[in-house]
Design an enzyme around this catalytic site. Structure first.
Site, PDB file in Angstrom:
ATOM      1  N   ASP A   1       0.826  -1.212   0.000  1.00 14.42           N
ATOM      2  CA  ASP A   1       0.000   0.000   0.000  1.00 14.42           C
ATOM      3  C   ASP A   1       0.858   1.259   0.000  1.00 14.42           C
ATOM      4  O   ASP A   1       0.653   2.170   0.806  1.00 14.42           O
ATOM      5  CB  ASP A   1      -0.940   0.015   1.211  1.00 14.42           C
ATOM      6  CG  ASP A   1      -1.735  -1.265   1.318  1.00 14.42           C
ATOM      7  OD1 ASP A   1      -2.007  -1.714   2.452  1.00 14.42           O
ATOM      8  OD2 ASP A   1      -2.066  -1.840   0.270  1.00 14.42           O
TER       9      ASP A   1
ATOM     10  N   GLU B   1     -11.021   0.551  -4.018  1.00 19.45           N
ATOM     11  CA  GLU B   1     -10.357   1.019  -2.789  1.00 19.45           C
ATOM     12  C   GLU B   1      -9.100   1.795  -3.168  1.00 19.45           C
ATOM     13  O   GLU B   1      -8.867   2.067  -4.342  1.00 19.45           O
ATOM     14  CB  GLU B   1     -10.005  -0.177  -1.896  1.00 19.45           C
ATOM     15  CG  GLU B   1      -9.164  -1.218  -2.607  1.00 19.45           C
ATOM     16  CD  GLU B   1      -9.046  -2.536  -1.845  1.00 19.45           C
ATOM     17  OE1 GLU B   1      -9.654  -2.697  -0.768  1.00 19.45           O
ATOM     18  OE2 GLU B   1      -8.311  -3.425  -2.329  1.00 19.45           O
TER      19      GLU B   1
HETATM   20  C1  6LW Z   1      -5.801  -2.021   1.988  1.00 24.25           C
HETATM   21  C2  6LW Z   1      -6.472  -2.104   0.664  1.00 24.25           C
HETATM   22  C3  6LW Z   1      -5.605  -3.145   0.083  1.00 24.25           C
HETATM   23  O1  6LW Z   1      -6.489  -1.291   2.941  1.00 24.25           O
HETATM   24  O2  6LW Z   1      -5.380  -4.083   1.059  1.00 24.25           O
HETATM   25  O3  6LW Z   1      -4.096  -3.684  -1.602  1.00 24.25           O
HETATM   26  C4  6LW Z   1      -5.771  -3.496   2.315  1.00 24.25           C
HETATM   27  N1  6LW Z   1      -5.121  -3.042  -1.099  1.00 24.25           N
HETATM   28  O4  6LW Z   1      -6.418  -0.960  -0.128  1.00 24.25           O
HETATM   29  C5  6LW Z   1      -4.747  -3.837   3.342  1.00 24.25           C
HETATM   30  O5  6LW Z   1      -3.471  -3.667   2.775  1.00 24.25           O
END
Ligand code: 6LW
Length: 481
Positions: A14, A171
């Site tokens: 991230d 996300e």
């Molecule tokens: C993070 C989400 C994700 O909050 O995994 O790879 C979760 N993306 O965006 C935890 O790393």
């Protein structure tokens, strides 16, 4: 296809990146580990040095012993605005939520948290428009205006964009003003093999947004690329005007379905622009970091060292025995949330770690950990050495031998799997020994992979105390062929 190397290897997922002048800074998630949110610096986007951890005080990050592994500190965003650095992050734990920290120096100290009770969800982003309005955008993709100095929110969070129709888990949003447009970059497809990065653009920070016709602009899903799960990206412009993308990826090993053991790592790719849309180029390979040694001669522990959830000064010290790390036992084993453990992220596919242990006053050892249900360790004390394996609900002493009194060098090596040509082959073998004697046990590495253990982290190699007080004179981590 070459095997490109991460720019920050090991479990550093991230990534969020920003630039001030000629200096780049980057932060990553850290989950149940303390201190949290490692901070890195670079001048060329390829070679990175850890300059600290943003959340290094209990007043900044309080993870109770009940905090689950892979909970805790989720995806951060790092930005520079109005002469200050701003870090916004979600703490998934009792008393957590979304919170903001600020600093004038990204190496720290960072402020205590500014809580954001009105900001829902995870993966918070910060962006300011020309009139100083601060927009906070979170997974979903949902947005709300905030005052970053107070944590106050204005109005109700509203839906901005749901990503590609049918794609899971929109996300990791990041909002940028670039030229005539506002761009909204997101991850979607889930952080596993279906992961990808998509983008939309619009006339204002709150949209409306039109998706890029070429979405996903980055994905390795259904390809044979050695780097998989690519997603969760952030964009940065270099002083020469060129654009770059930092994003996470994994390097699965072994047969099918493939197991990644180093967690989600940070990779880099160039970005060009065509008709007002970004086009992501091939991965730029980082330069693998070298071997590492700590003789614990410094009063303070180096920034790369992490513990689970907290690090009470009375359980972790280099001041009790000069030139040694002293660990005082709390939890009785790595099965416990509160075990006294000091580790560093594994950053290579093949490596050897060793430590000189004095277990005259207790029991302790050298471990490779994914979480409290998936770890292997070699443990010394009471005149014997044991190799212990914890895989899910099974815990086993897989080898044991009597040893003479006195300090010992314990070793663990990540080597080639036993049957590399077998389609069911493991990604590696973890071998445990007391230096100077034969290998005590060689264990299948797939069981210390994220595909088996689940969650969001990767292997951490470290020293621990199970009972009493244990001293470690040095620790070294050697990259092997
Ligand atoms: C993070 C989400 C994700 O909050 O995994 O790879 C979760 N993306 O965006 C935890 O790393």
């Amino acid at each position: 296809m070459s095997n490109p190397h991460p720019v920050i290897a090991g479990f550093h997922p991230d990534p969020s990146i920003c630039r001030v002048g000629d200096d780049y800074y980057l932060v990553c998630s850290s989950f149940e580990y303390f201190p949290g949110v490692p901070v890195f610096h670079s001048r060329d986007l390829v070679r990175w040095t850890q300059i600290g951890n943003a959340l290094e005080r209990p007043s900044q990050l309080r993870l109770s012993s009940g905090t689950l592994s892979s909970a805790g500190v989720y995806a951060p965003t790092l930005r520079h605005h109005d002469g200050r650095f701003w870090l916004i992050v979600t703490v998934v734990a009792d008393g957590g939520g979304n919170m903001l920290f600020t600093a004038t120096d990204p190496a720290g100290p960072w402020s205590d948290p500014i809580r954001l009770p009105g900001v829902p969800g995870i993966d918070p982003d910060l962006a300011w428009d020309d009139d100083g309005t601060c927009w906070c955008t979170v997974a979903g993709i949902v947005q709300v205006r905030i005052d970053p100095r107070t944590g106050e929110t204005f109005g109700e969070p509203h839906k901005l964009w749901s990503g590609t129709p049918g794609a899971a888990a929109p996300e990791a949003p990041h909002l940028y003003r670039i030229g005539d447009y506002w761009y909204l970059l997101i991850a979607e497809g889930g952080t596993e093999r279906g992961h990808g990065v998509s983008i939309a653009r619009g006339p204002a920070p709150d949209g409306p947004f039109e998706p890029c016709p070429a979405n996903p602009i980055l994905t390795h899903r259904s390809t044979g690329h050695p780097v998989q799960n690519t997603g969760h990206a952030d964009l940065v412009q270099a002083p020469d005007g060129s654009w770059w993308m930092a994003f996470l990826g994994v390097r699965p090993g072994g047969g099918t379905p493939g197991w990644h053991v180093l967690g989600r790592e940070t990779f880099l790719a160039p970005v060009t622009w065509e008709e007002g849309w970004p086009v992501v180029g091939g991965i730029v390979s980082g330069s693998p970091s070298g071997s590492f040694m700590d003789d614990f001669d410094l009063a303070e522990l180096q920034a790369c060292w992490i513990s689970m959830r907290s690090r009470p000064a009375d359980l972790y010290t280099t001041k009790e025995r000069a030139g040694s790390l002293t660990l005082r036992a709390a939890g009785a084993s790595l099965d416990e949330h509160d075990v006294t453990f000091l580790g560093r992220r594994a950053q290579h596919l093949r490596w050897r770690a060793r430590t000189l242990i004095d277990s005259a006053q207790g029991r302790g050892g050298l471990a490779v950990r994914l979480d409290e249900h998936h770890h292997y360790e070699i443990e010394a004390g009471d005149g014997r050495v044991q190799v212990i394996a914890r895989i899910g609900s099974v815990r086993s002493v897989v080898a044991e031998q009597a040893v003479p009194a006195g300090p010992l060098v314990l070793a663990v090596q990540a080597g080639d799997p036993r049957s590399p040509g077998d389609p069911r082959s493991a990604p590696d073998t973890l071998s445990f020994s007391v230096e100077g004697s034969t290998v005590l046990a060689s264990l299948d590495g797939r069981f210390l992979s994220t595909e088996v253990a689940g969650g969001f982290t990767g292997r951490v190699i470290g020293m621990y105390a199970a009972t009493g007080t244990v001293h470690f004179d040095w620790f070294d981590y050697e990259v092997t062929p």
